[in-house]
Design a protein around this motif. Sequence first.
Motif, PDB file in Angstrom:
ATOM      1  N   ILE A 423       0.853  -1.181   0.000  1.00 14.72           N
ATOM      2  CA  ILE A 423       0.000   0.000   0.000  1.00 14.72           C
ATOM      3  C   ILE A 423       0.897   1.242   0.000  1.00 14.72           C
ATOM      4  O   ILE A 423       1.820   1.337   0.820  1.00 14.72           O
ATOM      5  N   SER A 424       0.634   2.147  -0.929  1.00  9.65           N
ATOM      6  CA  SER A 424       1.392   3.395  -0.923  1.00  9.65           C
ATOM      7  C   SER A 424       0.498   4.563  -0.531  1.00  9.65           C
ATOM      8  O   SER A 424      -0.683   4.600  -0.877  1.00  9.65           O
ATOM      9  N   ALA A 425       1.115   5.518   0.181  1.00  4.09           N
ATOM     10  CA  ALA A 425       0.511   6.841   0.360  1.00  4.09           C
ATOM     11  C   ALA A 425       1.203   7.699  -0.683  1.00  4.09           C
ATOM     12  O   ALA A 425       2.428   7.824  -0.659  1.00  4.09           O
ATOM     13  N   SER A 426       0.435   8.239  -1.626  1.00  2.00           N
ATOM     14  CA  SER A 426       1.063   8.834  -2.794  1.00  2.00           C
ATOM     15  C   SER A 426       0.478  10.211  -3.104  1.00  2.00           C
ATOM     16  O   SER A 426      -0.737  10.401  -3.079  1.00  2.00           O
ATOM     17  N   SER A 427       1.363  11.155  -3.447  1.00  2.00           N
ATOM     18  CA  SER A 427       0.893  12.505  -3.792  1.00  2.00           C
ATOM     19  C   SER A 427       0.565  12.604  -5.278  1.00  2.00           C
ATOM     20  O   SER A 427       0.395  13.692  -5.798  1.00  2.00           O
ATOM     21  N   SER A 428       0.484  11.461  -5.965  1.00  2.00           N
ATOM     22  CA  SER A 428       0.254  11.460  -7.413  1.00  2.00           C
ATOM     23  C   SER A 428      -1.240  11.554  -7.725  1.00  2.00           C
ATOM     24  O   SER A 428      -2.024  12.000  -6.890  1.00  2.00           O
ATOM     25  N   ASN A 429      -1.639  11.136  -8.908  1.00  2.00           N
ATOM     26  CA  ASN A 429      -2.995  11.438  -9.384  1.00  2.00           C
ATOM     27  C   ASN A 429      -3.879  10.239  -9.694  1.00  2.00           C
ATOM     28  O   ASN A 429      -5.063  10.404  -9.946  1.00  2.00           O
ATOM     29  N   ARG A 430      -3.328   9.050  -9.759  1.00  2.00           N
ATOM     30  CA  ARG A 430      -4.158   7.896 -10.150  1.00  2.00           C
ATOM     31  C   ARG A 430      -3.937   6.716  -9.218  1.00  2.00           C
ATOM     32  O   ARG A 430      -2.798   6.344  -8.945  1.00  2.00           O
ATOM     33  N   ASN A 431      -5.052   6.140  -8.807  1.00  5.95           N
ATOM     34  CA  ASN A 431      -5.023   4.967  -7.938  1.00  5.95           C
ATOM     35  C   ASN A 431      -5.569   3.756  -8.672  1.00  5.95           C
ATOM     36  O   ASN A 431      -6.121   2.846  -8.059  1.00  5.95           O
ATOM     37  N   PHE A 432      -5.437   3.758  -9.995  1.00  7.31           N
ATOM     38  CA  PHE A 432      -5.930   2.630 -10.790  1.00  7.31           C
ATOM     39  C   PHE A 432      -5.228   1.343 -10.371  1.00  7.31           C
ATOM     40  O   PHE A 432      -4.090   1.360  -9.914  1.00  7.31           O
ATOM     41  N   LYS A 433      -5.911   0.226 -10.609  1.00 10.25           N
ATOM     42  CA  LYS A 433      -5.294  -1.083 -10.389  1.00 10.25           C
ATOM     43  C   LYS A 433      -3.946  -1.151 -11.112  1.00 10.25           C
ATOM     44  O   LYS A 433      -3.874  -0.840 -12.306  1.00 10.25           O
ATOM     45  N   GLY A 434      -2.921  -1.552 -10.424  1.00  6.90           N
ATOM     46  CA  GLY A 434      -1.623  -1.771 -11.069  1.00  6.90           C
ATOM     47  C   GLY A 434      -0.876  -0.514 -11.480  1.00  6.90           C
ATOM     48  O   GLY A 434       0.211  -0.598 -12.044  1.00  6.90           O
ATOM     49  N   ARG A 435      -1.413   0.653 -11.189  1.00  6.82           N
ATOM     50  CA  ARG A 435      -0.843   1.896 -11.686  1.00  6.82           C
ATOM     51  C   ARG A 435       0.613   2.088 -11.251  1.00  6.82           C
ATOM     52  O   ARG A 435       1.439   2.591 -11.998  1.00  6.82           O
ATOM     53  N   GLN A 436       0.923   1.710 -10.006  1.00  5.65           N
ATOM     54  CA  GLN A 436       2.263   2.024  -9.500  1.00  5.65           C
ATOM     55  C   GLN A 436       3.236   0.860  -9.639  1.00  5.65           C
ATOM     56  O   GLN A 436       4.186   0.723  -8.884  1.00  5.65           O
ATOM     57  N   GLY A 437       3.006   0.045 -10.685  1.00  8.32           N
ATOM     58  CA  GLY A 437       4.036  -0.891 -11.107  1.00  8.32           C
ATOM     59  C   GLY A 437       3.871  -2.328 -10.662  1.00  8.32           C
ATOM     60  O   GLY A 437       4.512  -3.217 -11.208  1.00  8.32           O
ATOM     61  N   SER A 438       3.021  -2.584  -9.664  1.00 11.56           N
ATOM     62  CA  SER A 438       2.730  -3.971  -9.297  1.00 11.56           C
ATOM     63  C   SER A 438       1.271  -4.246  -9.642  1.00 11.56           C
ATOM     64  O   SER A 438       0.393  -3.469  -9.256  1.00 11.56           O
TER      65      SER A 438
END
Lengths: 468, 206
Positions: A423-438
């Motif tokens: 689980i990431s806490a992220s200042s980015s813009n998308r929480n789509f499935k798989g968005r952050q590489g896994s």
Amino acid sequence: MSKDTLFDKVWDLHKVSSLPGGSDQIFIGLHLIHEVTSPQAFGALKDKNLTVKFPSRTVATVDHIVPTDNQSRPFKDNLAEQMIETLEKNCLQHKIKFFNIGSGSQGIVHVVAPELGLTQPGMTIACGDSHTSTHGAFGSIAFGIGTSQVRDVLATQTIAMNKLKVRQIWCENQLSNGVYAKDLVLHIINKLGVKAGVGFAYEFAGPAINGLSMEERMTICNMSIEGGARCGYINPDEKTFSYMKNKLCSPKNEHWEKALTWWKSLKSDEDSIYDDVIKIDASKIEPTVTWGITPGQSIGINQQIPFLDELSPNDKLVAEEAYEYMSFKPGQSIKDIPVEVCFIGSCTNGRISDLRVAAKVLKDKKVSKNVKAFVVPGSEKVANEAKQEGLDQIFKDSGFQWREPGCSMCLAMNSDKLIGNQISASSSNRNFKGRQGSPRGRTLLMSPAMVAAAAINGKVSDVREFIN
Amino acid sequence: MKSEFTPPIGKISQINGQCISLVGNDIDTDRIIPARFLKCVNFDSLGESVFEDDRKTLKGQHPFDLEENKNATILIVNSNFGCGSSREHAPQALMRWGIRAIIGESFADIFYSNCIAIGVPCFTLPKNSIQDMQNHSFNKCLFLEIDMNNSSAKSKELNFDLEIKESARKMFLSGEWDATSALLENEKLIENKFHDLPYLKFNNQF
């Protein structure tokens, strides 16, 4: 149909012709390119035996694939190296200005263009990236395009497009302490839904918007696309003009005065007509966090993940999908959910003011030992400014890794990725499935200050407890 | 992968084929083609990676892996399909897998214009009609004949009046969906605009 809004005025100014099919041919004042969506467009130019029509109106940088740990060339990743080489070659061949790594001005394209003064009121701006809406913060009409349209802009400096409708989002009152532009835009997307903006440009207006800095306004316009709106903008004002003064590419001397006179004439008329108007009370918004797999699935820090029967029929299907993917239960509090990775950066929240806010929370504190935390400045300029202010040291002392500029784990095209179902806490813009590489990675979107608070506590936290 | 890929070309007035249904709202372009596959300088090999992560998760049971769907050319989807990133890689991946038209409740703006630009028409229908189509295609193969002239789709048992933006419909019928040549025709007007725009007079040029 809208009338006399800034959108109408800028659209009409740039209209070249009405095309036979019924769409408009629109001149693009500034075209931004990067390594991911441009190579096929240059390839298509070659196939069609075309050249770049106005090379001076296209500017390039490299951001999506750059490593943030070791940027020495050649990159360790052969595919990434091939992409930057292709961009270098294309820019050289077509005489396009390229802000490469080490130039002092490289960075995320939507951070770089405003800080160089390339982004200006009244322009049309296009880029093969959906977050091009960011530039609307200056009163430009800016939108993402696909690679075929990148080809068209290179070849003709124009694109074929249907005129958008205009919805004004009037934000009353002011944000309260500890609540930021990110919270406001997440709240707006939640209230209107992720597809409400389809076919619309969003005009953000009202006291809460006027009260925001230019960088905060960029955060708002940046996420228009998460609400479905390809374009979002804010009427320019004194803050806009003062931000633009003395930037590298801003008009200078007598040109500045001419520009200023023209810019001041650019805004929606008081009696302009909108296709729709929505009102939001900014003072009621809490620090906001996403709990699901679309940016619309967010709640205030003190709220619980909604039950199905609290949601509209259209939202139920994706909510069920989100409960399962996130392994969260309806009724569960978002506060205190443990996080394993904390990421500060991206074209949404990787600017100097974002780093300042996060550093203020982190000063004299330590990141939880269970958390991997890293900060990726939005550009070389942001990184340099942060270093001059000693922010890099505050981050490092707290336990954050200090990285080189790029898009990084917003979309994980470099080696910065979640692992397994982290689980990431992220200042980015998308929480789509798989968005952050896994493919199983889970993203909680929030403001940079909230990411800093989560990093310290190792769990989702209310940043107001740190700053009040 | 299937037989060799040939891109759409020229006038598109009729699309006949088998349907493949994909149920779900807000299916974003990261799911259609995960970002790691964007590390490429051409689109050639994207077809095999379409929905890669979703397909791995479903271990062979994803619609794009089912044997009965392998020749499908018309994709049936729900609302806000293609939201998120502007990556043209997403419609390119669908097209290179074999998709030639998409029918859905609604589409994200950039995805929609990317589809037009590569010759893949997107049509909309109300939710209940989409559900009819999806139910039919689950029970047995649904073959549709799409006629661009009157925006209709029909099978042996079903008839639908499809919605498509009139500008897009005209472009497909005339073969001008690849906009470059139409844009180039106005070269003189483009140059006039370049010289007339106020801000290009007071800006430093590289």
